[in-house]
Motif scaffolding. Structure first.
Motif, mmCIF file in Angstrom:
data_model
loop_
_atom_site.group_PDB
_atom_site.id
_atom_site.type_symbol
_atom_site.label_atom_id
_atom_site.label_comp_id
_atom_site.label_asym_id
_atom_site.label_seq_id
_atom_site.Cartn_x
_atom_site.Cartn_y
_atom_site.Cartn_z
ATOM 1 N N ALA A 43 25.673 21.183 48.501
ATOM 2 C CA ALA A 43 25.560 22.638 48.115
ATOM 3 C C ALA A 43 24.914 22.899 46.799
ATOM 4 N N LEU A 44 25.206 22.021 45.968
ATOM 5 C CA LEU A 44 24.315 22.280 44.407
ATOM 6 C C LEU A 44 22.979 21.601 44.383
ATOM 7 N N GLN A 45 22.655 20.559 45.220
ATOM 8 C CA GLN A 45 21.376 20.143 45.116
ATOM 9 C C GLN A 45 20.619 20.196 46.548
ATOM 10 N N PRO A 46 20.336 21.337 47.016
ATOM 11 C CA PRO A 46 19.882 21.723 48.398
ATOM 12 C C PRO A 46 18.721 20.859 48.437
ATOM 13 N N ASN A 47 17.987 20.323 47.849
ATOM 14 C CA ASN A 47 16.768 19.766 47.951
ATOM 15 C C ASN A 47 16.965 18.107 48.248
ATOM 16 N N LEU A 48 17.928 17.604 48.193
ATOM 17 C CA LEU A 48 18.280 16.258 48.535
ATOM 18 C C LEU A 48 17.518 15.807 49.655
ATOM 19 N N SER A 49 17.063 14.969 50.059
ATOM 20 C CA SER A 49 16.356 14.244 51.276
ATOM 21 C C SER A 49 16.880 12.863 51.425
ATOM 22 N N PHE A 50 16.529 12.332 52.653
ATOM 23 C CA PHE A 50 16.753 11.374 53.262
ATOM 24 C C PHE A 50 15.292 10.456 53.103
ATOM 25 N N SER A 51 15.341 9.149 53.121
ATOM 26 C CA SER A 51 14.341 8.288 53.070
ATOM 27 C C SER A 51 13.876 7.999 54.623
ATOM 28 N N ASP A 52 12.939 7.339 54.820
ATOM 29 C CA ASP A 52 12.644 7.032 56.277
ATOM 30 C C ASP A 52 13.679 6.148 56.820
ATOM 31 N N ALA A 53 13.931 5.109 55.984
ATOM 32 C CA ALA A 53 14.973 4.226 56.161
ATOM 33 C C ALA A 53 16.337 4.809 56.561
ATOM 34 N N GLU A 54 16.730 5.669 55.883
ATOM 35 C CA GLU A 54 17.916 6.506 56.034
ATOM 36 C C GLU A 54 17.989 7.266 57.250
ATOM 37 N N LEU A 55 16.529 7.691 57.542
ATOM 38 C CA LEU A 55 16.901 8.444 58.765
ATOM 39 C C LEU A 55 16.877 7.757 59.940
ATOM 40 N N GLN A 56 16.181 6.717 59.831
ATOM 41 C CA GLN A 56 16.388 5.592 61.222
ATOM 42 C C GLN A 56 17.919 5.269 61.275
ATOM 43 N N LEU A 57 18.432 5.138 60.079
ATOM 44 C CA LEU A 57 19.830 4.859 60.378
ATOM 45 C C LEU A 57 20.717 5.767 60.985
ATOM 46 N N TRP A 58 20.655 6.957 60.403
ATOM 47 C CA TRP A 58 21.377 8.232 60.814
ATOM 48 C C TRP A 58 20.952 8.465 62.420
ATOM 49 N N ASN A 59 19.684 8.391 62.741
ATOM 50 C CA ASN A 59 19.459 8.523 64.088
ATOM 51 C C ASN A 59 20.109 7.544 65.015
ATOM 52 N N ALA A 60 20.273 6.339 64.557
ATOM 53 C CA ALA A 60 20.904 5.190 65.359
ATOM 54 C C ALA A 60 22.461 5.575 65.517
ATOM 55 N N ILE A 61 22.918 6.224 64.379
ATOM 56 C CA ILE A 61 24.224 6.539 64.375
ATOM 57 C C ILE A 61 24.512 7.701 65.275
ATOM 58 N N LEU A 62 23.369 8.788 65.369
ATOM 59 C CA LEU A 62 23.600 9.897 66.249
ATOM 60 C C LEU A 62 23.636 9.556 67.621
ATOM 61 N N GLU A 63 22.776 8.524 68.044
ATOM 62 C CA GLU A 63 22.753 8.241 69.541
ATOM 63 C C GLU A 63 23.967 7.677 69.947
ATOM 64 N N GLN A 64 24.623 6.848 68.895
ATOM 65 C CA GLN A 64 26.085 6.555 69.236
ATOM 66 C C GLN A 64 27.141 7.537 69.497
ATOM 67 N N LEU A 65 27.008 8.560 68.524
ATOM 68 C CA LEU A 65 27.867 9.508 68.788
ATOM 69 C C LEU A 65 27.769 10.416 70.048
ATOM 70 N N LYS A 66 26.256 10.416 70.739
ATOM 71 C CA LYS A 66 25.946 11.156 71.752
ATOM 72 C C LYS A 66 26.618 10.454 72.981
ATOM 73 N N LEU A 67 27.016 8.991 72.621
ATOM 74 C CA LEU A 67 27.537 8.167 73.653
ATOM 75 C C LEU A 67 29.206 8.512 73.826
ATOM 76 N N GLU A 68 29.725 9.312 72.746
ATOM 77 C CA GLU A 68 31.037 9.586 72.458
ATOM 78 C C GLU A 68 31.805 8.463 71.579
ATOM 79 N N ILE A 69 31.108 7.557 71.122
ATOM 80 C CA ILE A 69 31.799 6.177 70.386
ATOM 81 C C ILE A 69 32.420 7.122 69.232
#
Length: 285
Positions: A43-69
């Motif tokens: 909220a205080l730093q709305p311009n914070l961003s993810f690096s490409d490597a971080e995006l890759q990690l988050w996308n992998a986690i998201l796919e596992q959450l979609k499987l309801e792990i």
């Protein structure tokens, strides 16, 4: 990509499985674990961003959450009664209702004689959440923990070290046990209690990923663990010792009848925060 933009995509991607509030809570749990950022930081730093490597990690986690792990298994940890616990596929994820049981036990000991040594046994300890929380909050307690799963006990031992308490872990099949070989002031158990007929009520993230050994009992013998533990309690509780159970919400009356028929006294049934019959307390004669 800005983190706040990814947050919207993350919640939208899970919208068909989880409600918005739950998906958002997952996002902030992972954000704090993986990037050490809290909601207020974003909220205080709305311009914070993810690096490409971080995006890759988050996308992998998201796919596992979609499987309801369960998110707790993905992070390898969870919070219980103000403490942190390792969790994995060998142990159940601790529930808020079980925190209520722990709280009941702790509060019931406040009137005990100061400095009195208490011996407590947790049967079916799993992650050790009950045993460790009691050891942490009842300083005069000597706590023992039984489980049939050696892998669960290994997790409980690591959690005891993590939370800097001593508990004695015992590998034992309680259904094959005829005597606990020592006396206890308190015996507590959150044993398997979900009947197979109730499986349709269980969410996929529990049914497919949490250990069935710790969850299910046969429809025609739903109180098998309670009856066995109550029999052991008759032999191995000290005079006026207390027996605490977490129970199947649909079997409150049956539990009360069983305990009273076995001559336990001061039998009490309590509801959880959701209004379900969830725990019992009783004493030996």
């Amino acid at each position: 990509m800005q983190i706040k933009q990814y947050r919207s995509l993350f919640i939208q991607a899970l919208s068909t499985i989880y409600d918005e509030g739950e998906a958002e809570s997952f996002f902030y749990l992972i954000l704090e674990e993986k990037k050490q950022l809290k909601r207020i930081d974003l909220a205080l730093q709305p311009n914070l961003s993810f690096s490409d490597a971080e995006l890759q990690l988050w996308n992998a986690i998201l796919e596992q959450l979609k499987l309801e792990i369960p998110v707790q298994y993905l992070l390898g940890k969870t919070q219980f009664y103000g403490l942190e616990f390792e969790v994995n596929e060998n142990v159940l994820i601790p529930r808020p209702e079980t925190e209520e049981l722990v709280d009941w036990i702790i509060n019931s000991q406040q009137s005990a004689v100061s400095g009195q040594q208490l011996r407590i046994l947790d049967i079916g300890t799993g992650s050790g959440c009950i045993a460790i929380s009691l050891a942490k909050n009842i300083p005069n307690a000597q706590v023992f923990a039984i489980d049939v799963s050696e892998k669960a006990l290994a997790t409980a031992k690591r959690n005891a070290e993590l939370n800097q308490v001593n508990i004695t872990c015992i590998h034992k099949d309680i259904l094959q046990t005829n005597d606990l070989e020592q006396q206890f002031d308190i015996i507590v158990s959150n044993p398997p209690y979900v009947r197979n007929l109730e499986k349709q009520e269980i969410k996929k993230n529990v049914l497919e990923y949490e250990p069935h050994l710790a969850l299910f009992v046969e429809d025609d013998n739903a109180l098998v663990f309670y009856r066995k533990i109550a029999e052991l309690a008759q032999k191995n509780l000290t005079p006026n010792g207390q027996l605490f159970f977490e129970i199947n919400q649909y079997l409150g009356k049956e539990m009360i009848a069983m305990l009273e028929n076995m001559n336990f006294k001061d039998v009490e049934l309590r509801k959880d925060i959701y209004g379900n019959d969830r725990m019992t307390k009783s004493s030996v004669q």
